[in-house]
Write a protein that holds these residues in place. Structure first.
Motif, mmCIF file in Angstrom:
data_model
loop_
_atom_site.group_PDB
_atom_site.id
_atom_site.type_symbol
_atom_site.label_atom_id
_atom_site.label_comp_id
_atom_site.label_asym_id
_atom_site.label_seq_id
_atom_site.Cartn_x
_atom_site.Cartn_y
_atom_site.Cartn_z
ATOM 1 N N TRP A 29 4.632 5.769 10.548
ATOM 2 C CA TRP A 29 4.572 4.600 10.950
ATOM 3 C C TRP A 29 5.500 3.279 10.543
ATOM 4 C CZ3 TRP A 29 2.212 1.680 14.456
ATOM 5 C CH2 TRP A 29 2.391 0.760 14.037
ATOM 6 N N GLN A 30 6.217 3.718 8.831
ATOM 7 C CA GLN A 30 6.853 2.231 8.889
ATOM 8 C C GLN A 30 8.619 2.637 8.874
ATOM 9 O OE1 GLN A 30 6.598 1.466 4.442
ATOM 10 N NE2 GLN A 30 4.043 2.048 4.390
ATOM 11 N N SER A 31 8.646 3.309 9.557
ATOM 12 C CA SER A 31 9.810 3.870 10.353
ATOM 13 C C SER A 31 10.035 3.034 12.020
ATOM 14 C CB SER A 31 10.371 5.142 10.839
ATOM 15 O OG SER A 31 10.661 5.905 9.389
ATOM 16 N N LEU A 32 8.569 3.342 12.242
ATOM 17 C CA LEU A 32 8.507 2.638 13.815
ATOM 18 C C LEU A 32 8.512 0.987 13.956
ATOM 19 C CD1 LEU A 32 5.610 3.833 15.266
ATOM 20 C CD2 LEU A 32 8.074 4.822 16.167
ATOM 21 N N ILE A 33 8.151 0.390 12.188
ATOM 22 C CA ILE A 33 8.115 -0.887 11.784
ATOM 23 C C ILE A 33 9.535 -1.705 11.672
ATOM 24 C CG2 ILE A 33 7.596 -2.964 10.074
ATOM 25 C CD1 ILE A 33 5.490 -1.973 12.465
ATOM 26 N N ARG A 34 10.207 -0.914 10.892
ATOM 27 C CA ARG A 34 11.556 -1.273 10.593
ATOM 28 C C ARG A 34 12.471 -0.883 12.379
ATOM 29 N NH1 ARG A 34 10.361 1.812 5.869
ATOM 30 N NH2 ARG A 34 11.611 4.280 6.743
ATOM 31 N N ALA A 35 12.806 -0.110 12.672
ATOM 32 C CA ALA A 35 12.919 0.303 14.254
ATOM 33 C C ALA A 35 12.718 -1.308 14.877
ATOM 34 C CB ALA A 35 13.299 1.529 14.650
ATOM 35 N N SER A 36 11.506 -1.123 15.480
ATOM 36 C CA SER A 36 11.191 -2.348 16.379
ATOM 37 C C SER A 36 11.698 -3.575 15.487
ATOM 38 C CB SER A 36 9.500 -2.514 15.967
ATOM 39 O OG SER A 36 9.066 -3.298 17.175
ATOM 40 N N THR A 37 11.212 -3.649 13.538
ATOM 41 C CA THR A 37 12.170 -5.731 13.535
ATOM 42 C C THR A 37 13.566 -5.287 14.088
ATOM 43 O OG1 THR A 37 10.605 -5.124 11.613
ATOM 44 C CG2 THR A 37 12.638 -6.664 11.761
ATOM 45 N N SER A 38 14.673 -4.373 14.251
ATOM 46 C CA SER A 38 16.022 -4.528 14.170
ATOM 47 C C SER A 38 16.098 -4.567 15.826
ATOM 48 C CB SER A 38 16.234 -2.959 13.924
ATOM 49 O OG SER A 38 16.415 -2.848 12.205
ATOM 50 N N ASP A 81 -5.746 15.044 12.295
ATOM 51 C CA ASP A 81 -4.343 15.133 12.313
ATOM 52 C C ASP A 81 -3.459 14.130 13.498
ATOM 53 O OD1 ASP A 81 -1.783 17.433 11.403
ATOM 54 O OD2 ASP A 81 -2.453 17.159 13.469
ATOM 55 N N ASP A 82 -3.161 13.184 14.207
ATOM 56 C CA ASP A 82 -2.737 12.632 14.577
ATOM 57 C C ASP A 82 -2.784 11.374 13.553
ATOM 58 O OD1 ASP A 82 -2.148 14.516 17.242
ATOM 59 O OD2 ASP A 82 -4.632 13.576 18.061
ATOM 60 N N PHE A 83 -3.777 10.949 13.392
ATOM 61 C CA PHE A 83 -4.061 9.710 12.405
ATOM 62 C C PHE A 83 -2.505 9.647 10.936
ATOM 63 C CE2 PHE A 83 -6.024 7.014 8.784
ATOM 64 C CZ PHE A 83 -5.081 5.627 9.856
ATOM 65 N N ALA A 84 -2.689 11.206 10.855
ATOM 66 C CA ALA A 84 -2.026 11.527 9.340
ATOM 67 C C ALA A 84 -1.019 11.315 9.614
ATOM 68 C CB ALA A 84 -1.967 12.360 8.707
ATOM 69 N N VAL A 85 -0.581 12.102 11.247
ATOM 70 C CA VAL A 85 1.143 11.884 11.369
ATOM 71 C C VAL A 85 1.984 10.966 11.991
ATOM 72 C CG1 VAL A 85 2.284 12.720 13.621
ATOM 73 C CG2 VAL A 85 0.364 14.068 13.084
ATOM 74 N N LEU A 86 0.917 9.973 12.248
ATOM 75 C CA LEU A 86 1.169 8.281 12.830
ATOM 76 C C LEU A 86 1.267 7.890 11.308
ATOM 77 C CD1 LEU A 86 1.592 6.560 14.888
ATOM 78 C CD2 LEU A 86 -0.537 6.113 14.957
ATOM 79 N N ILE A 87 0.808 7.536 10.450
ATOM 80 C CA ILE A 87 0.757 6.798 8.955
ATOM 81 C C ILE A 87 3.080 7.658 8.660
ATOM 82 C CG2 ILE A 87 0.183 6.686 6.947
ATOM 83 C CD1 ILE A 87 -2.602 7.507 7.659
ATOM 84 N N ASP A 88 2.879 9.027 8.801
ATOM 85 C CA ASP A 88 4.033 9.676 7.962
ATOM 86 C C ASP A 88 5.199 8.235 8.300
ATOM 87 O OD1 ASP A 88 2.382 10.863 6.781
ATOM 88 O OD2 ASP A 88 2.587 12.043 7.586
ATOM 89 N N VAL A 97 0.705 -1.348 0.407
ATOM 90 C CA VAL A 97 0.087 -0.540 0.085
ATOM 91 C C VAL A 97 0.620 1.287 0.265
ATOM 92 C CG1 VAL A 97 -1.683 1.464 0.951
ATOM 93 C CG2 VAL A 97 -2.354 -0.814 0.788
ATOM 94 N N ASP A 98 0.794 2.061 -0.691
ATOM 95 C CA ASP A 98 0.755 3.707 -0.616
ATOM 96 C C ASP A 98 1.206 4.018 -0.204
ATOM 97 O OD1 ASP A 98 2.007 5.539 -1.023
ATOM 98 O OD2 ASP A 98 1.384 5.777 -3.064
ATOM 99 N N ALA A 99 1.574 4.285 1.713
ATOM 100 C CA ALA A 99 0.972 4.442 3.094
ATOM 101 C C ALA A 99 0.598 6.457 2.983
ATOM 102 C CB ALA A 99 2.123 5.044 3.838
ATOM 103 N N ALA A 100 1.776 7.121 1.921
ATOM 104 C CA ALA A 100 1.405 8.493 1.874
ATOM 105 C C ALA A 100 0.650 9.304 0.822
ATOM 106 C CB ALA A 100 2.481 8.844 0.975
ATOM 107 N N ALA A 101 0.096 8.100 0.330
ATOM 108 C CA ALA A 101 -1.555 8.707 -0.407
ATOM 109 C C ALA A 101 -2.821 8.489 0.628
ATOM 110 C CB ALA A 101 -1.364 7.236 -1.439
ATOM 111 N N VAL A 102 -2.303 7.354 1.451
ATOM 112 C CA VAL A 102 -3.886 7.196 2.622
ATOM 113 C C VAL A 102 -3.332 8.890 3.604
ATOM 114 C CG1 VAL A 102 -4.608 5.987 4.362
ATOM 115 C CG2 VAL A 102 -3.323 4.443 2.076
ATOM 116 N N ALA A 103 -2.542 8.566 3.380
ATOM 117 C CA ALA A 103 -2.084 10.295 4.461
ATOM 118 C C ALA A 103 -2.202 11.629 4.044
ATOM 119 C CB ALA A 103 -0.202 10.069 5.020
ATOM 120 N N GLU A 104 -2.277 11.256 2.103
ATOM 121 C CA GLU A 104 -2.672 12.659 1.902
ATOM 122 C C GLU A 104 -4.435 12.733 2.143
ATOM 123 O OE1 GLU A 104 -2.707 14.678 -2.596
ATOM 124 O OE2 GLU A 104 -1.921 12.931 -2.364
ATOM 125 N N ILE A 105 -4.666 11.362 2.003
ATOM 126 C CA ILE A 105 -6.521 11.401 1.312
ATOM 127 C C ILE A 105 -7.269 12.336 2.711
ATOM 128 C CG2 ILE A 105 -8.449 10.132 1.665
ATOM 129 C CD1 ILE A 105 -7.039 8.570 -0.091
#
Length: 434
Positions: free
Chosen positions: A418-427, A409-416, A348-356
């Protein structure tokens, strides 16, 4: 071997469900080639947490099952480190969105998503503490039986379901969701209104319809809202490989693969239904899922009937209605975008979701003000505790309108981030939990 996370967020005493959750994990490990991390995110009172710890420590586990039981302090410490490692701007704000001081159905599930990544799990299977399992001939009917289809391609899943209902060209896409609904008590605790006055019930429940819905559309929505799969008990397995209708599944009976690492859930506080977003995203992006009939049994816990519990629940219901101003817009725009929301691999294109999501914040609030006034009027007609709640609501209109917009607004910020959080958690890995 596939490693999965069977997750239970809870803020109440639920020892019986913990035992049943372990039974479901045992069923999965015994019947399928999987390892399971049973993740209990526990925000309950200290005495209840202690009882949960004792129950979990005495479970007769078999190899392939790991128990991870975390209170909020342990969750907070892990999240702080992950946010730091992800080098995210506004770390305190992100921590508050992940672990707010108020109840958040989206945030507790988001924590499960992040921690599951650290545990090396490729999918998250969520249950709730106010549910139990159906039985047939003395055997519990575990949803995980069908949920383990996720993670394959649609082509590979065809032989594992009863029916296939997918558009041509879907075979190479991943199966990213599996779910069913519930039987038993309504998912929203308002059956007393339905029993007392069906027309007032209609006036209340129709508030979650889009503002431009016709009378017929509202009547149809009210008729199927919050009732799940009805009352028919499980008799035999049925499953469909399809683009799953969000109205046919419940968050107490759901599993996600991949998509939960791409886009989070809205972290709105004191808002029921804030954890249902990914169902809509999967549907609107045209991603395959499995709809099955191993429905959970839903029940209402006693604290909702106390005066404090009643007021808290009514606030969460009110904020749900207000959230729909924005979410209906988001769902409609995602539906128009359709398959353009994802690439050929199903990501999924997260940036497109955040824009909506951000565009939804430009909507005028008149429709929400009308919702508040109609809800107050309906509750005053009911009298009693409902009328008392309506009086407290009347002086909070502006605050509630602002909170509903701020939630987006909080949701959009978290989408921005999110994938950095997942990568850091995986690491980070599972070391902090062992």
């Amino acid at each position: 071997m596939k490693r999965i996370c069977l997750a239970l967020p809870t803020d109440r005493a639920c020892a019986p469900m913990l035992r049943e959750l372990a039974e479901e994990a045992t069923y999965a490990v015994t019947h399928f080639n999987v390892e399971i991390a049973v993740l209990v995110l526990d925000s309950s009172a200290p005495a209840d947490f202690g009882e949960h710890a004792r129950v979990l420590a005495t479970l007769p586990l078999i190899p392939g099952i790991e128990i991870v039981h975390l209170d909020e302090n342990a969750q907070r410490a892990f999240l702080q480190n992950v946010i730091k490692d992800a080098a995210i701007a506004e770390p305190e704000r992100i921590l508050d969105l992940m672990l707010p001081g108020r109840r958040s159905y989206g945030a507790c599930t988001n924590r499960a998503f992040v921690i599951a990544a650290a545990l090396g799990c490729e999918s998250v299977h969520r249950r709730d503490s106010d549910c139990t399992y159906q039985e047939l001939d003395g055997a519990k009917i575990f949803p995980i039986h069908h949920e383990l289809t996720i993670g394959t391609t649609a082509a590979a899943a065809r032989d594992r379901v009863s029916t296939v209902d997918l558009a041509p060209g879907s075979d190479d896409l991943p199966v990213v969701m599996a779910g069913a609904s519930f039987i038993g008590d309504m998912s929203v605790d308002i059956d007393d209104i339905r029993q007392r006055d069906p027309e007032i019930y209609y006036d209340v429940v129709s508030l979650w319809a889009p503002g431009d819905a016709t009378e017929a559309e509202k009547r149809a929505l009210v008729a199927e809202s919050f009732t799940g799969a009805g009352t028919e008990p499980f008799r035999a397995d049925e499953s469909v490989l399809t683009v799953v209708d969000p109205m046919r599944v419940d968050m107490s009976n759901i599993a996600f693969h991949r998509i939960q690492e791409q886009v989070p859930l809205p972290p709105a506080t004191d808002t029921i239904g804030s954890d249902y977003f990914l169902m809509h995203l999967v549907h609107d992006a045209g991603l395959p899922g499995v709809l099955h009939n191993r429905h959970i049994v839903n029940f209402h816990t006693g604290e909702r009937k106390t005066d404090e519990g009643f007021a808290s629940y009514q606030l969460a219901l009110t904020k749900f209605f207000l959230s729909m101003l924005y979410l209906h817009f988001v769902y409609e725009r995602m539906g128009v975008a359709g398959s353009s929301l994802r690439d050929a691999h199903g990501d999924v294109d997260a940036a497109a979701v955040a824009e909506i999501v951000r565009k939804s914040m430009q909507l005028p609030v008149d429709e929400n003000l009308d919702r508040l006034e109609k809800l107050g009027s309906a509750y005053r007609r009911l009298g009693g505790r409902h009328a008392d709640f309506a009086e407290t609501l009347a002086v909070r209109h502006e605050v509630l309108l602002d909170e509903a917009r701020q939630d987006m607004d909080d949701f959009a910020v978290l989408i921005d981030v999110w994938q950095s959080l997942i990568r850091a958690s995986t690491s980070a890995g599972a070391g902090p939990f062992r």
